[in-house]
Motif scaffolding. Structure first.
Motif, PDB file in Angstrom:
ATOM      1  N   PRO A  33       0.793  -1.242   0.000  1.00  0.00           N
ATOM      2  CA  PRO A  33       0.000   0.000   0.000  1.00  0.00           C
ATOM      3  C   PRO A  33       0.822   1.287   0.000  1.00  0.00           C
ATOM      4  CG  PRO A  33       0.236  -0.780   2.239  1.00  0.00           C
ATOM      5  CD  PRO A  33       1.056  -1.711   1.378  1.00  0.00           C
ATOM      6  N   LEU A  34       2.150   1.193  -0.106  1.00  0.00           N
ATOM      7  CA  LEU A  34       2.980   2.370   0.198  1.00  0.00           C
ATOM      8  C   LEU A  34       2.725   3.601  -0.680  1.00  0.00           C
ATOM      9  CD1 LEU A  34       6.495   1.047   1.286  1.00  0.00           C
ATOM     10  CD2 LEU A  34       4.711   2.145   2.673  1.00  0.00           C
ATOM     11  N   TYR A  35       2.419   3.413  -1.984  1.00  0.00           N
ATOM     12  CA  TYR A  35       2.169   4.603  -2.809  1.00  0.00           C
ATOM     13  C   TYR A  35       0.933   5.361  -2.313  1.00  0.00           C
ATOM     14  CZ  TYR A  35       5.732   3.164  -6.192  1.00  0.00           C
ATOM     15  OH  TYR A  35       6.921   2.822  -6.795  1.00  0.00           O
ATOM     16  N   LEU A  36      -0.079   4.591  -1.915  1.00  0.00           N
ATOM     17  CA  LEU A  36      -1.295   5.229  -1.412  1.00  0.00           C
ATOM     18  C   LEU A  36      -1.034   5.914  -0.057  1.00  0.00           C
ATOM     19  CD1 LEU A  36      -4.347   5.567  -2.087  1.00  0.00           C
ATOM     20  CD2 LEU A  36      -4.767   3.588  -0.620  1.00  0.00           C
ATOM     21  N   LEU A  37      -0.274   5.240   0.801  1.00  0.00           N
ATOM     22  CA  LEU A  37       0.039   5.823   2.113  1.00  0.00           C
ATOM     23  C   LEU A  37       0.856   7.106   1.951  1.00  0.00           C
ATOM     24  CD1 LEU A  37       0.886   2.657   4.289  1.00  0.00           C
ATOM     25  CD2 LEU A  37      -1.341   3.669   3.778  1.00  0.00           C
ATOM     26  N   ASP A  38       1.796   7.083   0.990  1.00  0.00           N
ATOM     27  CA  ASP A  38       2.589   8.285   0.698  1.00  0.00           C
ATOM     28  C   ASP A  38       1.688   9.426   0.249  1.00  0.00           C
ATOM     29  OD1 ASP A  38       5.030   7.291   1.335  1.00  0.00           O
ATOM     30  OD2 ASP A  38       5.687   6.916  -0.732  1.00  0.00           O
ATOM     31  N   ALA A  39       0.762   9.119  -0.663  1.00  0.00           N
ATOM     32  CA  ALA A  39      -0.146  10.150  -1.182  1.00  0.00           C
ATOM     33  C   ALA A  39      -1.012  10.714  -0.060  1.00  0.00           C
ATOM     34  CB  ALA A  39      -1.013   9.574  -2.294  1.00  0.00           C
ATOM     35  N   ALA A  40      -1.299   9.885   0.952  1.00  0.00           N
ATOM     36  CA  ALA A  40      -2.106  10.336   2.090  1.00  0.00           C
ATOM     37  C   ALA A  40      -1.236  10.992   3.159  1.00  0.00           C
ATOM     38  CB  ALA A  40      -2.894   9.165   2.680  1.00  0.00           C
ATOM     39  N   GLY A  41       0.057  11.167   2.859  1.00  0.00           N
ATOM     40  CA  GLY A  41       0.949  11.898   3.764  1.00  0.00           C
ATOM     41  C   GLY A  41       1.327  11.121   5.015  1.00  0.00           C
ATOM     42  N   LEU A  42       1.122   9.800   5.004  1.00  0.00           N
ATOM     43  CA  LEU A  42       1.378   9.011   6.209  1.00  0.00           C
ATOM     44  C   LEU A  42       2.847   8.590   6.261  1.00  0.00           C
ATOM     45  CD1 LEU A  42      -1.880   6.903   5.933  1.00  0.00           C
ATOM     46  CD2 LEU A  42      -1.484   8.927   7.357  1.00  0.00           C
ATOM     47  N   GLU A  43       3.327   8.440   7.479  1.00  0.00           N
ATOM     48  CA  GLU A  43       4.740   8.107   7.652  1.00  0.00           C
ATOM     49  C   GLU A  43       4.871   6.636   8.051  1.00  0.00           C
ATOM     50  OE1 GLU A  43       8.637   9.501  10.154  1.00  0.00           O
ATOM     51  OE2 GLU A  43       6.725  10.525  10.566  1.00  0.00           O
ATOM     52  N   ASN A  44       5.565   5.875   7.232  1.00  0.00           N
ATOM     53  CA  ASN A  44       5.725   4.446   7.497  1.00  0.00           C
ATOM     54  C   ASN A  44       6.947   4.212   8.384  1.00  0.00           C
ATOM     55  OD1 ASN A  44       5.937   1.628   7.324  1.00  0.00           O
ATOM     56  ND2 ASN A  44       7.062   1.760   5.386  1.00  0.00           N
ATOM     57  N   LEU A  45       6.712   3.698   9.592  1.00  0.00           N
ATOM     58  CA  LEU A  45       7.825   3.482  10.536  1.00  0.00           C
ATOM     59  C   LEU A  45       8.352   2.043  10.536  1.00  0.00           C
ATOM     60  CD1 LEU A  45       6.876   5.513  13.766  1.00  0.00           C
ATOM     61  CD2 LEU A  45       8.069   6.284  11.708  1.00  0.00           C
ATOM     62  N   THR A  46       7.773   1.186   9.716  1.00  0.00           N
ATOM     63  CA  THR A  46       8.184  -0.228   9.714  1.00  0.00           C
ATOM     64  C   THR A  46       9.636  -0.384   9.286  1.00  0.00           C
ATOM     65  OG1 THR A  46       5.987  -0.556   8.812  1.00  0.00           O
ATOM     66  CG2 THR A  46       7.403  -2.511   8.938  1.00  0.00           C
ATOM     67  N   PRO A  47      10.425  -1.160  10.043  1.00  0.00           N
ATOM     68  CA  PRO A  47      11.787  -1.440   9.570  1.00  0.00           C
ATOM     69  C   PRO A  47      11.727  -2.109   8.190  1.00  0.00           C
ATOM     70  CG  PRO A  47      11.464  -2.260  11.817  1.00  0.00           C
ATOM     71  CD  PRO A  47      10.121  -1.811  11.326  1.00  0.00           C
ATOM     72  N   GLU A  48      12.560  -1.621   7.263  1.00  0.00           N
ATOM     73  CA  GLU A  48      12.533  -2.154   5.904  1.00  0.00           C
ATOM     74  C   GLU A  48      12.857  -3.647   5.869  1.00  0.00           C
ATOM     75  OE1 GLU A  48      13.859   1.201   3.172  1.00  0.00           O
ATOM     76  OE2 GLU A  48      14.504  -0.573   2.056  1.00  0.00           O
ATOM     77  N   GLU A  49      13.710  -4.083   6.810  1.00  0.00           N
ATOM     78  CA  GLU A  49      14.054  -5.520   6.842  1.00  0.00           C
ATOM     79  C   GLU A  49      12.802  -6.355   7.042  1.00  0.00           C
ATOM     80  OE1 GLU A  49      15.567  -3.090   8.704  1.00  0.00           O
ATOM     81  OE2 GLU A  49      17.391  -3.901   9.626  1.00  0.00           O
ATOM     82  N   PHE A  50      11.842  -5.814   7.799  1.00  0.00           N
ATOM     83  CA  PHE A  50      10.618  -6.581   8.045  1.00  0.00           C
ATOM     84  C   PHE A  50       9.779  -6.674   6.771  1.00  0.00           C
ATOM     85  CE2 PHE A  50       6.287  -7.493   9.121  1.00  0.00           C
ATOM     86  CZ  PHE A  50       6.399  -8.491  10.075  1.00  0.00           C
ATOM     87  N   SER A  51       9.383  -5.506   6.210  1.00  0.00           N
ATOM     88  CA  SER A  51       8.440  -5.531   5.085  1.00  0.00           C
ATOM     89  C   SER A  51       9.034  -6.183   3.834  1.00  0.00           C
ATOM     90  CB  SER A  51       7.935  -4.124   4.784  1.00  0.00           C
ATOM     91  OG  SER A  51       8.993  -3.219   4.659  1.00  0.00           O
ATOM     92  N   GLU A  52      10.346  -6.039   3.650  1.00  0.00           N
ATOM     93  CA  GLU A  52      10.949  -6.654   2.456  1.00  0.00           C
ATOM     94  C   GLU A  52      11.056  -8.163   2.597  1.00  0.00           C
ATOM     95  OE1 GLU A  52      14.158  -4.437   0.773  1.00  0.00           O
ATOM     96  OE2 GLU A  52      12.639  -2.951   0.235  1.00  0.00           O
ATOM     97  N   ALA A  53      11.316  -8.626   3.814  1.00  0.00           N
ATOM     98  CA  ALA A  53      11.366 -10.085   4.030  1.00  0.00           C
ATOM     99  C   ALA A  53       9.991 -10.697   3.784  1.00  0.00           C
ATOM    100  CB  ALA A  53      11.839 -10.392   5.445  1.00  0.00           C
TER     101      ALA A  53
END
Ligand SMILES: [Zn+2]
Length: 299
Positions: free
Chosen positions: A197-217
Protein backbone atom coordinates in the motif's frame (compact mmCIF):
# COMPACT_ATOMS: atom_id res chain seq x y z
CA UNK A 1 -10.39 -9.02 -59.95
CA UNK A 2 -12.82 -7.53 -62.49
CA UNK A 3 -14.25 -4.28 -61.05
CA UNK A 4 -17.84 -5.35 -61.63
CA UNK A 5 -17.38 -8.69 -60.01
CA UNK A 6 -15.63 -6.98 -57.16
CA UNK A 7 -18.58 -4.62 -56.70
CA UNK A 8 -21.04 -7.49 -56.84
CA UNK A 9 -19.06 -9.40 -54.26
CA UNK A 10 -18.88 -6.31 -52.15
CA UNK A 11 -22.64 -5.72 -52.13
CA UNK A 12 -23.09 -9.34 -51.13
CA UNK A 13 -20.67 -8.92 -48.26
CA UNK A 14 -22.49 -5.72 -47.26
CA UNK A 15 -25.38 -7.87 -46.09
CA UNK A 16 -23.08 -9.32 -43.46
CA UNK A 17 -20.75 -6.45 -42.63
CA UNK A 18 -19.58 -3.10 -43.91
CA UNK A 19 -17.46 -3.42 -47.03
CA UNK A 20 -14.24 -1.62 -47.82
CA UNK A 21 -11.26 -0.58 -45.74
CA UNK A 22 -8.47 -2.94 -44.90
CA UNK A 23 -10.13 -4.88 -42.07
CA UNK A 24 -11.59 -8.25 -42.88
CA UNK A 25 -15.35 -8.23 -42.14
CA UNK A 26 -15.15 -11.76 -40.72
CA UNK A 27 -12.76 -10.71 -37.95
CA UNK A 28 -13.93 -7.13 -37.33
CA UNK A 29 -16.46 -8.25 -34.75
CA UNK A 30 -14.09 -10.56 -32.88
CA UNK A 31 -13.20 -9.11 -29.48
CA UNK A 32 -9.54 -8.25 -28.86
CA UNK A 33 -7.75 -10.89 -26.81
CA UNK A 34 -6.23 -9.20 -23.76
CA UNK A 35 -4.15 -10.99 -21.12
CA UNK A 36 -3.27 -9.31 -17.81
CA UNK A 37 -0.93 -10.75 -15.21
CA UNK A 38 -3.40 -9.98 -12.40
CA UNK A 39 -7.10 -9.18 -12.21
CA UNK A 40 -6.26 -5.59 -11.22
CA UNK A 41 -4.98 -4.79 -14.72
CA UNK A 42 -7.58 -7.15 -16.19
CA UNK A 43 -10.35 -5.06 -14.64
CA UNK A 44 -8.88 -1.79 -15.96
CA UNK A 45 -8.64 -3.36 -19.44
CA UNK A 46 -12.30 -4.34 -19.20
CA UNK A 47 -13.30 -0.80 -18.17
CA UNK A 48 -11.45 0.65 -21.17
CA UNK A 49 -12.29 -2.07 -23.71
CA UNK A 50 -15.93 -2.67 -22.81
CA UNK A 51 -17.48 -5.40 -24.96
CA UNK A 52 -14.67 -5.11 -27.50
CA UNK A 53 -12.24 -7.09 -25.33
CA UNK A 54 -11.95 -10.66 -24.15
CA UNK A 55 -9.85 -10.39 -20.99
CA UNK A 56 -8.00 -13.17 -19.19
CA UNK A 57 -6.34 -12.42 -15.85
CA UNK A 58 -3.66 -14.93 -14.95
CA UNK A 59 -3.69 -14.27 -11.17
CA UNK A 60 -7.10 -13.66 -9.62
CA UNK A 61 -7.24 -15.94 -6.59
CA UNK A 62 -7.37 -13.78 -3.42
CA UNK A 63 -5.87 -16.72 -1.49
CA UNK A 64 -2.75 -16.72 -3.62
CA UNK A 65 0.40 -14.68 -3.04
CA UNK A 66 1.29 -13.22 -6.47
CA UNK A 67 4.93 -12.80 -5.37
CA UNK A 68 5.35 -16.57 -5.33
CA UNK A 69 3.18 -17.40 -8.34
CA UNK A 70 4.37 -20.31 -10.51
CA UNK A 71 3.29 -19.97 -14.13
CA UNK A 72 1.86 -22.97 -16.00
CA UNK A 73 1.83 -24.20 -19.61
CA UNK A 74 -1.83 -23.15 -19.71
CA UNK A 75 -0.70 -19.55 -19.04
CA UNK A 76 1.77 -19.88 -21.90
CA UNK A 77 -0.99 -20.99 -24.27
CA UNK A 78 -3.20 -18.07 -23.17
CA UNK A 79 -0.37 -15.59 -23.65
CA UNK A 80 0.51 -17.00 -27.06
CA UNK A 81 -2.91 -15.85 -28.33
CA UNK A 82 -2.86 -12.37 -26.77
CA UNK A 83 -3.08 -9.22 -28.89
CA UNK A 84 -2.58 -6.92 -25.89
CA UNK A 85 -0.70 -7.90 -22.72
CA UNK A 86 -0.59 -5.93 -19.46
CA UNK A 87 2.17 -6.82 -17.04
CA UNK A 88 3.27 -5.08 -13.89
CA UNK A 89 7.03 -5.38 -14.37
CA UNK A 90 9.69 -4.57 -11.78
CA UNK A 91 10.23 -8.27 -11.04
CA UNK A 92 6.61 -8.81 -9.94
CA UNK A 93 5.48 -10.98 -12.86
CA UNK A 94 8.60 -11.88 -14.86
CA UNK A 95 6.86 -15.05 -16.03
CA UNK A 96 4.83 -12.96 -18.51
CA UNK A 97 7.84 -12.01 -20.65
CA UNK A 98 9.31 -15.51 -20.29
CA UNK A 99 6.10 -17.17 -21.46
CA UNK A 100 5.46 -14.69 -24.28
CA UNK A 101 8.91 -15.51 -25.62
CA UNK A 102 8.56 -19.26 -25.09
CA UNK A 103 5.19 -19.24 -26.84
CA UNK A 104 6.60 -17.31 -29.79
CA UNK A 105 4.22 -14.36 -29.42
CA UNK A 106 6.25 -11.44 -30.75
CA UNK A 107 3.35 -9.38 -32.10
CA UNK A 108 1.42 -8.64 -28.88
CA UNK A 109 1.48 -5.06 -27.64
CA UNK A 110 2.92 -5.28 -24.13
CA UNK A 111 2.11 -2.60 -21.55
CA UNK A 112 4.50 -2.60 -18.59
CA UNK A 113 3.03 -0.70 -15.62
CA UNK A 114 6.38 0.11 -14.02
CA UNK A 115 7.66 1.58 -17.30
CA UNK A 116 4.44 3.57 -17.83
CA UNK A 117 4.64 4.94 -14.27
CA UNK A 118 8.21 6.18 -14.68
CA UNK A 119 8.88 5.05 -11.08
CA UNK A 120 12.44 4.09 -10.20
CA UNK A 121 14.20 2.83 -7.11
CA UNK A 122 14.98 5.56 -4.56
CA UNK A 123 18.66 6.20 -3.85
CA UNK A 124 19.99 3.25 -1.87
CA UNK A 125 16.58 1.59 -1.79
CA UNK A 126 14.46 -0.82 -3.78
CA UNK A 127 11.80 0.02 -6.33
CA UNK A 128 8.30 -0.37 -4.89
CA UNK A 129 6.77 -2.30 -7.76
CA UNK A 130 3.16 -2.15 -6.47
CA UNK A 131 2.28 0.47 -9.10
CA UNK A 132 -1.48 -0.12 -8.99
CA UNK A 133 -1.70 1.60 -5.58
CA UNK A 134 -0.49 4.81 -7.26
CA UNK A 135 -3.60 6.49 -8.66
CA UNK A 136 -1.82 8.87 -11.12
CA UNK A 137 0.06 5.90 -12.60
CA UNK A 138 -3.18 3.95 -12.96
CA UNK A 139 -4.61 6.85 -14.99
CA UNK A 140 -1.58 6.66 -17.31
CA UNK A 141 -1.99 2.89 -17.65
CA UNK A 142 -5.65 3.34 -18.68
CA UNK A 143 -4.49 5.69 -21.45
CA UNK A 144 -1.87 3.19 -22.62
CA UNK A 145 -4.48 0.43 -22.72
CA UNK A 146 -6.74 2.70 -24.77
CA UNK A 147 -3.90 3.35 -27.25
CA UNK A 148 -3.03 -0.35 -27.54
CA UNK A 149 -6.66 -1.33 -28.11
CA UNK A 150 -7.09 1.41 -30.72
CA UNK A 151 -4.12 0.01 -32.63
CA UNK A 152 -5.72 -3.44 -32.60
CA UNK A 153 -9.19 -2.10 -33.47
CA UNK A 154 -8.95 1.40 -35.03
CA UNK A 155 -12.68 1.56 -35.79
CA UNK A 156 -13.41 1.70 -32.05
CA UNK A 157 -10.63 4.11 -31.07
CA UNK A 158 -13.08 6.85 -30.00
CA UNK A 159 -14.93 4.40 -27.74
CA UNK A 160 -11.71 3.35 -26.03
CA UNK A 161 -10.70 6.97 -25.46
CA UNK A 162 -14.15 7.80 -24.03
CA UNK A 163 -14.04 4.72 -21.76
CA UNK A 164 -10.54 5.57 -20.52
CA UNK A 165 -11.69 9.15 -19.81
CA UNK A 166 -14.73 7.88 -17.88
CA UNK A 167 -12.47 5.58 -15.83
CA UNK A 168 -10.02 8.42 -15.09
CA UNK A 169 -12.95 10.62 -14.02
CA UNK A 170 -13.71 8.00 -11.34
CA UNK A 171 -10.08 8.06 -10.16
CA UNK A 172 -10.13 11.81 -9.63
CA UNK A 173 -12.41 11.77 -6.53
CA UNK A 174 -10.16 9.08 -5.02
CA UNK A 175 -7.12 11.30 -5.53
CA UNK A 176 -9.03 14.20 -3.97
CA UNK A 177 -9.98 12.09 -0.95
CA UNK A 178 -6.37 10.95 -0.52
CA UNK A 179 -5.18 14.56 -0.66
CA UNK A 180 -7.86 15.49 1.90
CA UNK A 181 -6.57 12.73 4.19
CA UNK A 182 -3.06 14.16 3.82
CA UNK A 183 -4.37 17.59 4.82
CA UNK A 184 -6.21 16.17 7.81
CA UNK A 185 -3.91 13.46 9.19
CA UNK A 186 -0.69 13.93 7.21
CA UNK A 187 2.42 13.03 9.21
CA UNK A 188 0.60 10.32 11.19
CA UNK A 189 2.83 7.31 11.78
CA UNK A 190 1.68 3.89 10.55
CA UNK A 191 3.14 0.42 10.07
CA UNK A 192 2.82 -2.07 7.22
CA UNK A 193 3.47 -5.77 6.87
CA UNK A 194 4.47 -5.61 3.19
CA UNK A 195 5.07 -2.68 0.76
CA UNK A 196 1.85 -3.13 -1.28
CA UNK A 197 0.00 0.00 0.00
CA UNK A 198 2.98 2.37 0.20
CA UNK A 199 2.17 4.60 -2.81
CA UNK A 200 -1.29 5.23 -1.41
CA UNK A 201 0.04 5.82 2.11
CA UNK A 202 2.59 8.29 0.70
CA UNK A 203 -0.15 10.15 -1.18
CA UNK A 204 -2.11 10.34 2.09
CA UNK A 205 0.95 11.90 3.76
CA UNK A 206 1.38 9.01 6.21
CA UNK A 207 4.74 8.11 7.65
CA UNK A 208 5.73 4.45 7.50
CA UNK A 209 7.82 3.48 10.54
CA UNK A 210 8.18 -0.23 9.71
CA UNK A 211 11.79 -1.44 9.57
CA UNK A 212 12.53 -2.15 5.90
CA UNK A 213 14.05 -5.52 6.84
CA UNK A 214 10.62 -6.58 8.04
CA UNK A 215 8.44 -5.53 5.09
CA UNK A 216 10.95 -6.65 2.46
CA UNK A 217 11.37 -10.09 4.03
CA UNK A 218 7.59 -10.55 4.08
CA UNK A 219 7.42 -9.48 0.42
CA UNK A 220 10.05 -12.09 -0.45
CA UNK A 221 8.27 -14.75 1.59
CA UNK A 222 11.14 -14.92 4.08
CA UNK A 223 11.20 -14.91 7.87
CA UNK A 224 12.79 -12.07 9.82
CA UNK A 225 15.21 -12.41 12.69
CA UNK A 226 13.85 -12.29 16.26
CA UNK A 227 15.53 -8.88 16.66
CA UNK A 228 13.72 -7.37 13.65
CA UNK A 229 10.43 -8.92 14.75
CA UNK A 230 10.90 -7.44 18.24
CA UNK A 231 11.76 -4.03 16.78
CA UNK A 232 8.62 -4.10 14.62
CA UNK A 233 6.39 -5.34 17.45
CA UNK A 234 7.64 -2.48 19.63
CA UNK A 235 5.85 -0.06 17.25
CA UNK A 236 2.60 -1.35 18.76
CA UNK A 237 3.57 -2.06 22.36
CA UNK A 238 5.18 1.39 22.49
CA UNK A 239 2.15 3.02 20.75
CA UNK A 240 4.40 4.54 18.10
CA UNK A 241 1.90 4.04 15.25
CA UNK A 242 -1.80 4.74 14.72
CA UNK A 243 -2.54 1.86 12.33
CA UNK A 244 -1.19 -1.37 10.91
CA UNK A 245 -1.87 -1.65 7.18
CA UNK A 246 -2.00 -5.41 6.77
CA UNK A 247 -1.46 -7.26 3.48
CA UNK A 248 -3.79 -10.25 3.76
CA UNK A 249 -2.32 -11.88 0.66
CA UNK A 250 1.25 -12.13 1.96
CA UNK A 251 0.49 -13.23 5.51
CA UNK A 252 2.23 -15.82 7.65
CA UNK A 253 2.99 -16.59 11.30
CA UNK A 254 5.12 -13.43 11.73
CA UNK A 255 2.55 -11.07 10.22
CA UNK A 256 -0.14 -12.79 12.33
CA UNK A 257 2.00 -12.13 15.38
CA UNK A 258 2.25 -8.47 14.39
CA UNK A 259 -1.50 -8.23 13.88
CA UNK A 260 -2.05 -9.66 17.37
CA UNK A 261 0.35 -7.08 18.83
CA UNK A 262 -1.62 -4.33 17.06
CA UNK A 263 -4.99 -5.60 18.26
CA UNK A 264 -3.73 -6.17 21.83
CA UNK A 265 -2.55 -2.56 21.91
CA UNK A 266 -5.71 -1.06 20.39
CA UNK A 267 -3.97 -0.11 17.15
CA UNK A 268 -6.35 -0.19 14.15
CA UNK A 269 -5.72 -2.86 11.53
CA UNK A 270 -6.45 -1.82 7.92
CA UNK A 271 -6.62 -4.84 5.58
CA UNK A 272 -5.25 -4.54 2.04
CA UNK A 273 -4.65 -7.05 -0.75
CA UNK A 274 -2.46 -7.50 -3.82
CA UNK A 275 -5.26 -8.41 -6.23
CA UNK A 276 -8.91 -7.46 -6.66
CA UNK A 277 -11.21 -8.99 -4.06
CA UNK A 278 -14.15 -11.01 -5.36
CA UNK A 279 -17.05 -8.89 -6.63
CA UNK A 280 -15.22 -5.53 -6.67
CA UNK A 281 -13.91 -3.46 -9.54
CA UNK A 282 -10.75 -1.35 -9.25
CA UNK A 283 -12.50 1.86 -8.23
CA UNK A 284 -14.76 0.09 -5.70
CA UNK A 285 -11.73 -1.64 -4.22
CA UNK A 286 -9.68 1.54 -3.82
CA UNK A 287 -12.74 3.34 -2.43
CA UNK A 288 -13.05 0.69 0.33
CA UNK A 289 -9.34 0.91 1.06
CA UNK A 290 -9.48 4.70 1.44
CA UNK A 291 -12.66 4.33 3.55
CA UNK A 292 -10.82 1.92 5.86
CA UNK A 293 -7.79 4.22 6.17
CA UNK A 294 -10.03 7.15 6.97
CA UNK A 295 -11.99 5.15 9.57
CA UNK A 296 -8.75 4.10 11.23
CA UNK A 297 -7.02 7.49 11.25
CA UNK A 298 -9.55 10.29 11.32
CA UNK A 299 -10.89 10.80 14.83
ZN1 LIG B 1 3.43 -7.29 -2.65
Amino acid sequence: MHPLRSAALCSLVLLVAACGGTTTPATASEPITVVASTNVYGDIARQVGGDRVDVTSIISDPGQDPHSYEASTRNQLTLSKAKVVIENGGGYDDFVDTMLKAGGNTSARVINAVTVSGKTAPAGGELNEHIWYDLPSVAKIADQISTALATADPANAATFTANADAFKNKLKPLEDRTAALAAEVGGTAVAITEPVPLYLLDAAGLENLTPEEFSEAIEEGDDVSPAVLAETTALFTGKKVEALVYNEQTSGPQTEQLKKAATDNDVAVVPVTETLPEGKDYVGWMTSTIDALQAALVP
